[in-house]
Design a protein around this motif. Structure first.
Motif, PDB file in Angstrom:
ATOM      1  N   LEU A   5       0.828  -1.204   0.000  1.00 20.58           N
ATOM      2  CA  LEU A   5       0.000   0.000   0.000  1.00 20.58           C
ATOM      3  C   LEU A   5       0.865   1.257   0.000  1.00 20.58           C
ATOM      4  CD1 LEU A   5      -2.848   1.253   0.206  1.00 20.58           C
ATOM      5  CD2 LEU A   5      -2.562   1.172   2.691  1.00 20.58           C
ATOM      6  N   LYS A   6       1.890   1.286   0.840  1.00 19.84           N
ATOM      7  CA  LYS A   6       2.791   2.444   0.923  1.00 19.84           C
ATOM      8  C   LYS A   6       3.433   2.753  -0.425  1.00 19.84           C
ATOM      9  CE  LYS A   6       4.402   1.643   5.613  1.00 19.84           C
ATOM     10  NZ  LYS A   6       5.615   1.449   6.420  1.00 19.84           N
ATOM     11  N   SER A   7       3.706   1.732  -1.210  1.00 23.71           N
ATOM     12  CA  SER A   7       4.394   1.944  -2.493  1.00 23.71           C
ATOM     13  C   SER A   7       3.543   2.742  -3.479  1.00 23.71           C
ATOM     14  CB  SER A   7       4.804   0.603  -3.111  1.00 23.71           C
ATOM     15  OG  SER A   7       3.682  -0.091  -3.622  1.00 23.71           O
ATOM     16  N   PHE A   8       2.237   2.799  -3.255  1.00 19.72           N
ATOM     17  CA  PHE A   8       1.362   3.577  -4.135  1.00 19.72           C
ATOM     18  C   PHE A   8       1.360   5.060  -3.799  1.00 19.72           C
ATOM     19  CE2 PHE A   8      -0.572  -0.655  -4.580  1.00 19.72           C
ATOM     20  CZ  PHE A   8      -0.631  -0.742  -5.956  1.00 19.72           C
ATOM     21  N   PHE A   9       1.857   5.418  -2.620  1.00 15.41           N
ATOM     22  CA  PHE A   9       1.808   6.802  -2.155  1.00 15.41           C
ATOM     23  C   PHE A   9       3.150   7.509  -2.311  1.00 15.41           C
ATOM     24  CE2 PHE A   9      -1.377   5.097   1.160  1.00 15.41           C
ATOM     25  CZ  PHE A   9      -2.428   5.247   0.276  1.00 15.41           C
ATOM     26  N   SER A  10       3.111   8.706  -2.856  1.00  9.45           N
ATOM     27  CA  SER A  10       4.282   9.578  -2.850  1.00  9.45           C
ATOM     28  C   SER A  10       4.540  10.005  -1.408  1.00  9.45           C
ATOM     29  CB  SER A  10       4.006  10.811  -3.709  1.00  9.45           C
ATOM     30  OG  SER A  10       4.952  11.821  -3.449  1.00  9.45           O
ATOM     31  N   VAL A  11       5.798  10.237  -1.063  1.00 12.65           N
ATOM     32  CA  VAL A  11       6.100  10.738   0.284  1.00 12.65           C
ATOM     33  C   VAL A  11       5.554  12.159   0.454  1.00 12.65           C
ATOM     34  CG1 VAL A  11       8.097   9.249   0.662  1.00 12.65           C
ATOM     35  CG2 VAL A  11       8.416  11.522  -0.364  1.00 12.65           C
ATOM     36  N   ASP A  58       2.626  16.084 -19.128  1.00 11.11           N
ATOM     37  CA  ASP A  58       3.967  16.115 -18.529  1.00 11.11           C
ATOM     38  C   ASP A  58       3.968  15.911 -17.010  1.00 11.11           C
ATOM     39  OD1 ASP A  58       5.076  16.641 -21.078  1.00 11.11           O
ATOM     40  OD2 ASP A  58       4.743  18.797 -20.819  1.00 11.11           O
ATOM     41  N   PHE A  59       2.935  15.271 -16.472  1.00  9.61           N
ATOM     42  CA  PHE A  59       2.895  15.043 -15.026  1.00  9.61           C
ATOM     43  C   PHE A  59       2.373  13.663 -14.665  1.00  9.61           C
ATOM     44  CE2 PHE A  59       1.101  15.197 -10.772  1.00  9.61           C
ATOM     45  CZ  PHE A  59       2.163  15.709 -10.050  1.00  9.61           C
ATOM     46  N   GLY A  60       1.135  13.362 -15.067  1.00 11.92           N
ATOM     47  CA  GLY A  60       0.528  12.107 -14.632  1.00 11.92           C
ATOM     48  C   GLY A  60      -0.918  12.003 -15.064  1.00 11.92           C
ATOM     49  N   ALA A  61      -1.823  11.851 -14.081  1.00 10.99           N
ATOM     50  CA  ALA A  61      -3.229  11.661 -14.421  1.00 10.99           C
ATOM     51  C   ALA A  61      -4.130  12.020 -13.250  1.00 10.99           C
ATOM     52  CB  ALA A  61      -3.483  10.210 -14.825  1.00 10.99           C
ATOM     53  N   ILE A  62      -5.382  12.347 -13.592  1.00 12.76           N
ATOM     54  CA  ILE A  62      -6.455  12.565 -12.624  1.00 12.76           C
ATOM     55  C   ILE A  62      -7.374  11.362 -12.699  1.00 12.76           C
ATOM     56  CG2 ILE A  62      -8.450  13.991 -11.996  1.00 12.76           C
ATOM     57  CD1 ILE A  62      -7.041  16.294 -13.572  1.00 12.76           C
ATOM     58  N   GLN A  63      -7.686  10.781 -11.571  1.00 16.76           N
ATOM     59  CA  GLN A  63      -8.610   9.657 -11.488  1.00 16.76           C
ATOM     60  C   GLN A  63      -9.770  10.070 -10.589  1.00 16.76           C
ATOM     61  OE1 GLN A  63      -7.198   6.396  -9.088  1.00 16.76           O
ATOM     62  NE2 GLN A  63      -8.511   4.926 -10.104  1.00 16.76           N
ATOM     63  N   PHE A  84     -14.309  10.114  -4.821  1.00 16.50           N
ATOM     64  CA  PHE A  84     -12.884  10.386  -4.651  1.00 16.50           C
ATOM     65  C   PHE A  84     -12.287  10.992  -5.912  1.00 16.50           C
ATOM     66  CE2 PHE A  84     -12.925   6.132  -6.464  1.00 16.50           C
ATOM     67  CZ  PHE A  84     -11.896   6.161  -7.379  1.00 16.50           C
ATOM     68  N   VAL A  85     -11.209  11.726  -5.703  1.00 14.58           N
ATOM     69  CA  VAL A  85     -10.342  12.244  -6.768  1.00 14.58           C
ATOM     70  C   VAL A  85      -8.928  11.900  -6.341  1.00 14.58           C
ATOM     71  CG1 VAL A  85      -9.487  14.306  -7.964  1.00 14.58           C
ATOM     72  CG2 VAL A  85     -11.891  14.198  -7.241  1.00 14.58           C
ATOM     73  N   GLN A  86      -8.166  11.306  -7.243  1.00 17.78           N
ATOM     74  CA  GLN A  86      -6.765  11.002  -6.956  1.00 17.78           C
ATOM     75  C   GLN A  86      -5.907  11.598  -8.070  1.00 17.78           C
ATOM     76  OE1 GLN A  86      -7.177   6.932  -4.404  1.00 17.78           O
ATOM     77  NE2 GLN A  86      -6.750   6.637  -6.539  1.00 17.78           N
ATOM     78  N   ILE A  87      -4.839  12.240  -7.677  1.00 22.69           N
ATOM     79  CA  ILE A  87      -3.870  12.773  -8.630  1.00 22.69           C
ATOM     80  C   ILE A  87      -2.652  11.854  -8.586  1.00 22.69           C
ATOM     81  CG2 ILE A  87      -2.466  14.751  -9.337  1.00 22.69           C
ATOM     82  CD1 ILE A  87      -5.507  15.321  -9.318  1.00 22.69           C
ATOM     83  N   TRP A  88      -2.370  11.265  -9.756  1.00 21.84           N
ATOM     84  CA  TRP A  88      -1.239  10.350  -9.892  1.00 21.84           C
ATOM     85  C   TRP A  88      -0.080  11.084 -10.570  1.00 21.84           C
ATOM     86  CZ3 TRP A  88      -1.136   5.058  -8.609  1.00 21.84           C
ATOM     87  CH2 TRP A  88      -2.349   4.534  -8.156  1.00 21.84           C
ATOM     88  N   GLU A  89       1.114  10.868 -10.052  1.00 21.91           N
ATOM     89  CA  GLU A  89       2.325  11.422 -10.653  1.00 21.91           C
ATOM     90  C   GLU A  89       3.146  10.272 -11.238  1.00 21.91           C
ATOM     91  OE1 GLU A  89       5.929  14.418  -9.432  1.00 21.91           O
ATOM     92  OE2 GLU A  89       5.159  13.085  -7.880  1.00 21.91           O
ATOM     93  N   LYS A  90       3.608  10.461 -12.471  1.00 23.72           N
ATOM     94  CA  LYS A  90       4.504   9.481 -13.085  1.00 23.72           C
ATOM     95  C   LYS A  90       5.905  10.075 -13.097  1.00 23.72           C
ATOM     96  CE  LYS A  90       5.229   6.495 -17.060  1.00 23.72           C
ATOM     97  NZ  LYS A  90       4.861   6.198 -18.439  1.00 23.72           N
ATOM     98  N   LYS A  91       6.782   9.452 -12.324  1.00 21.35           N
ATOM     99  CA  LYS A  91       8.159   9.934 -12.211  1.00 21.35           C
ATOM    100  C   LYS A  91       9.071   8.726 -12.294  1.00 21.35           C
ATOM    101  CE  LYS A  91       9.120  13.268  -9.259  1.00 21.35           C
ATOM    102  NZ  LYS A  91       9.371  13.947  -7.962  1.00 21.35           N
ATOM    103  N   ASN A  92      10.062   8.792 -13.183  1.00 19.81           N
ATOM    104  CA  ASN A  92      11.002   7.682 -13.381  1.00 19.81           C
ATOM    105  C   ASN A  92      10.267   6.372 -13.668  1.00 19.81           C
ATOM    106  OD1 ASN A  92      13.192   9.432 -12.820  1.00 19.81           O
ATOM    107  ND2 ASN A  92      12.907   9.084 -10.638  1.00 19.81           N
ATOM    108  N   LYS A  94       7.499   5.351 -12.663  1.00 20.59           N
ATOM    109  CA  LYS A  94       6.750   4.836 -11.513  1.00 20.59           C
ATOM    110  C   LYS A  94       5.558   5.740 -11.245  1.00 20.59           C
ATOM    111  CE  LYS A  94       7.248   3.375  -6.736  1.00 20.59           C
ATOM    112  NZ  LYS A  94       8.135   3.258  -5.584  1.00 20.59           N
ATOM    113  N   TRP A  95       4.378   5.139 -11.097  1.00 16.37           N
ATOM    114  CA  TRP A  95       3.153   5.876 -10.806  1.00 16.37           C
ATOM    115  C   TRP A  95       2.903   5.874  -9.302  1.00 16.37           C
ATOM    116  CZ3 TRP A  95       0.078   8.506 -14.208  1.00 16.37           C
ATOM    117  CH2 TRP A  95       0.303   8.283 -15.563  1.00 16.37           C
ATOM    118  N   GLN A  96       2.680   7.084  -8.732  1.00 18.76           N
ATOM    119  CA  GLN A  96       2.332   7.189  -7.322  1.00 18.76           C
ATOM    120  C   GLN A  96       1.258   8.257  -7.142  1.00 18.76           C
ATOM    121  OE1 GLN A  96       6.248   7.839  -5.438  1.00 18.76           O
ATOM    122  NE2 GLN A  96       5.839   5.915  -4.363  1.00 18.76           N
TER     123      GLN A  96
END
Length: 105
Positions: A5-11, A58-63, A84-92, A94-96
């Motif tokens: 679960l933690k791996s899905f969350f950005s710090v 250039d960032f990620g996605a809105i879910q 719910f609304v979740q903002i996902w960031e794709k960096k390197n 990896k989606w978080q």
């Protein structure tokens, strides 16, 4: 599995919940740890056909969507549906999740 679960969350995650307030990463992880210690099992089910996903250039996605939470307490099944609304960031590659807004409680 709290490690998974933690791996899905950005710090840098921020969680905005209408009935609780705002939580940062550590507060979010602590809240899940407390939830995992409950005597009941809480299930989260996506409401069919409620999810929508939109790219953010250039960032990620809105879910967005709706989810139903259920658990049995004192022999009675308790369920409620929230938005719910979740903002996902794709960096390197990896989606978080970096932002969560959950409301309608």
């Amino acid at each position: 599995n709290s490690e998974k679960l933690k791996s899905f969350f950005s710090v840098y995650i921020e969680v905005f919940q209408d009935n609780i307030g705002v939580r940062d990463y550590n507060e979010t992880i602590d809240a899940f740890q407390l939830l995992f210690q409950k005597e009941y099992v809480l299930t989260r089910t996506l409401v069919k056909n409620s999810m929508e996903v939109y790219p953010i250039k250039d960032f990620g996605a809105i879910q967005t969507g709706k989810h139903t939470f259920c658990h049995t307490e004192n022999g009675k099944l308790e369920c409620a549906t929230f938005k719910f609304v979740q903002i996902w960031e794709k960096k390197n590659n990896k989606w978080q999740i970096i932002k969560i807004i959950t409301y309608g409680h």
